[in-house]
Design an enzyme around this catalytic site. Structure first.
Site, PDB file in Angstrom:
ATOM      1  N   LYS A  34       3.727   2.064  -6.418  1.00  0.00           N
ATOM      2  CA  LYS A  34       2.771   2.994  -7.671  1.00  0.00           C
ATOM      3  C   LYS A  34       3.141   1.650  -8.670  1.00  0.00           C
ATOM      4  CE  LYS A  34       4.950   6.912  -8.897  1.00  0.00           C
ATOM      5  NZ  LYS A  34       4.661   6.909 -10.238  1.00  0.00           N
ATOM      6  N   ASP A  62      -0.445   4.892 -11.898  1.00  0.00           N
ATOM      7  CA  ASP A  62      -0.470   6.735 -12.488  1.00  0.00           C
ATOM      8  C   ASP A  62       0.160   6.283 -13.860  1.00  0.00           C
ATOM      9  OD1 ASP A  62       1.043   9.019 -12.442  1.00  0.00           O
ATOM     10  OD2 ASP A  62       2.668   7.769 -11.682  1.00  0.00           O
ATOM     11  N   LYS A  64      -1.194   8.910 -16.054  1.00  0.00           N
ATOM     12  CA  LYS A  64      -0.854  10.664 -15.882  1.00  0.00           C
ATOM     13  C   LYS A  64      -1.905  10.460 -17.383  1.00  0.00           C
ATOM     14  CE  LYS A  64       3.309  11.831 -13.926  1.00  0.00           C
ATOM     15  NZ  LYS A  64       3.538   9.998 -13.494  1.00  0.00           N
ATOM     16  N   ASP A  67      -6.004  13.154 -22.189  1.00  0.00           N
ATOM     17  CA  ASP A  67      -6.665  12.676 -23.643  1.00  0.00           C
ATOM     18  C   ASP A  67      -8.433  13.139 -23.322  1.00  0.00           C
ATOM     19  OD1 ASP A  67      -8.107  12.016 -25.766  1.00  0.00           O
ATOM     20  OD2 ASP A  67      -7.088  10.197 -25.551  1.00  0.00           O
ATOM     21  N   THR A 117       7.992  17.372 -11.220  1.00  0.00           N
ATOM     22  CA  THR A 117       9.381  17.903 -11.649  1.00  0.00           C
ATOM     23  C   THR A 117      10.276  17.966 -12.566  1.00  0.00           C
ATOM     24  OG1 THR A 117       9.449  15.553 -10.065  1.00  0.00           O
ATOM     25  CG2 THR A 117       8.251  17.685  -9.164  1.00  0.00           C
ATOM     26  N   ARG A 214      14.412   5.474  -7.269  1.00  0.00           N
ATOM     27  CA  ARG A 214      15.596   4.881  -7.410  1.00  0.00           C
ATOM     28  C   ARG A 214      16.321   5.644  -5.787  1.00  0.00           C
ATOM     29  NH1 ARG A 214      16.075   8.834 -12.496  1.00  0.00           N
ATOM     30  NH2 ARG A 214      14.416   9.888 -12.298  1.00  0.00           N
TER      31      ARG A 214
HETATM   32  O1  C5P Z   1      13.069   8.924  -6.962  1.00  0.00           O
HETATM   33  P1  C5P Z   1      12.605   8.676  -8.758  1.00  0.00           P
HETATM   34  O2  C5P Z   1      13.021  10.082  -9.102  1.00  0.00           O
HETATM   35  O3  C5P Z   1      13.149   7.335  -9.178  1.00  0.00           O
HETATM   36  O4  C5P Z   1      11.236   8.491  -9.087  1.00  0.00           O
HETATM   37  C1  C5P Z   1      10.692   8.271 -10.305  1.00  0.00           C
HETATM   38  C2  C5P Z   1       9.207   7.829 -10.621  1.00  0.00           C
HETATM   39  O5  C5P Z   1       8.280   9.161 -10.103  1.00  0.00           O
HETATM   40  C3  C5P Z   1       8.532   7.728 -11.823  1.00  0.00           C
HETATM   41  O6  C5P Z   1       7.615   6.779 -11.248  1.00  0.00           O
HETATM   42  C4  C5P Z   1       7.659   9.241 -12.206  1.00  0.00           C
HETATM   43  O7  C5P Z   1       6.695   8.209 -13.054  1.00  0.00           O
HETATM   44  C5  C5P Z   1       7.536  10.061 -10.555  1.00  0.00           C
HETATM   45  N1  C5P Z   1       6.933  10.908 -10.677  1.00  0.00           N
HETATM   46  C6  C5P Z   1       6.137  11.442 -11.048  1.00  0.00           C
HETATM   47  N2  C5P Z   1       5.782  12.715 -10.787  1.00  0.00           N
HETATM   48  C7  C5P Z   1       6.985  13.792 -11.312  1.00  0.00           C
HETATM   49  C8  C5P Z   1       7.955  13.076 -11.408  1.00  0.00           C
HETATM   50  C9  C5P Z   1       8.921  11.945 -11.258  1.00  0.00           C
HETATM   51  O8  C5P Z   1       4.681  10.711 -10.796  1.00  0.00           O
HETATM   52  N3  C5P Z   1       6.447  15.301 -11.565  1.00  0.00           N
END
Ligand code: C5P
Length: 244
Positions: A34, A62, A64, A67, A117, A214
């Site tokens: 990603k 990604d 996001k 606009d 999240t 992470r």
């Molecule tokens: O596992 P970790 O928390 O490090 O993952 C972070 C990644 O997950 C980031 O690239 C973040 O943009 C993505 N993410 C996401 N949607 C979320 C939470 C995190 O795409 N709701």
């Protein structure tokens, strides 16, 4: 799809060299890499082709998008279709915008981001979400997933807590990508992710793909950590076969 194909690793780095290092290290255990804001802004759009060629897979871009329809559609038309599998847009822009962009490309799948999240009830109330909805973020996720579904998006990004309900309401083909994954062995200090599940739980709940950053990147041995996540995915897929 093999277990490995369901694992998405976010290349949350500020340099191409670092990103390439992790692609080399993890490509045997990761299905999709990603590219998010951090790497895209640091290295520019060419990073997409470079990573796709290095990893020998398509990219999850990604960014996001958020606009007005004409701007997002124009940006979308500039994307390199040969190298991109998924892009993300925020759901809260409403049905009209999602409809407009869902039809732009046959080859790139659109995932709508429901509720990050990292947001909890307090955060949602602070930005004006009705407290009755905010007290259970899953209800907001489902409401937004319905908009994405009606608009013709290919799927949603949502936490593992809602994956099961999204699948049961909108069908098996509606893709569920779940971030906020925390293996029991990979908890993060001062974590910004709030609504988390393990890789096993996410897949059992019906997620098609999981995003694990992470817990793999910061592990003493990232390859071994990725391998462990794939094993958990495999275990969940086997258990699903046994039970359904
Ligand atoms: O596992 P970790 O928390 O490090 O993952 C972070 C990644 O997950 C980031 O690239 C973040 O943009 C993505 N993410 C996401 N949607 C979320 C939470 C995190 O795409 N709701």
């Amino acid at each position: 799809m093999e277990a490995k194909d369901r694992l998405i690793f976010p290349l949350d780095f500020s340099s191409l060299n670092e990103a390439k290092h992790y692609v080399g290290l993890l490509k045997d255990y990761v299905g999709i890499f990603k590219v998010g804001l951090q790497l895209f802004v640091a290295e520019g759009p060419r990073v997409i082709q470079t990573i796709a060629e290095d990893a020998n897979t398509k990219i999850f871009l990604d960014l996001k998008f958020h606009d007005i329809p004409v701007t997002i559609k124009s940006a979308q038309k500039s994307l390199l279709e040969d190298y991109i599998k998924f892009i993300t847009v925020h759901c809260d822009q409403g049905l009209r915008l999602l409809k407009a962009i869902a039809g732009v490309s046959d080859r790139i799948k659109i995932l709508a981001v429901t509720v990050l999240t990292s947001l909890n009830t307090r955060d949602l109330i602070d930005i004006g979400i009705d407290p009755n909805l905010a007290k259970d973020p899953s209800q907001l996720v489902l409401k937004r997933a319905e908009v994405a579904y009606r608009a013709g998006c290919d799927g949603v990004v949502c936490s593992g807590l809602e994956a099961k309900e999204v699948k049961s309401r909108f069908g098996r083909d509606f893709i569920v990508v779940t971030p906020g994954i925390r293996p029991q062995w990979g908890l993060i200090a001062d974590d910004d992710q709030k609504r988390v599940v393990t890789p096993y739980e996410a897949i059992i709940n019906g997620a098609d793909y999981i995003v694990v950053g992470r817990p793999i990147r910061d592990a003493p041995d990232p390859r071994a950590a990725a391998q462990k996540v794939v094993k958990e995915i495999e275990q969940a897929l086997n258990d699903l076969k046994l039970h359904y």
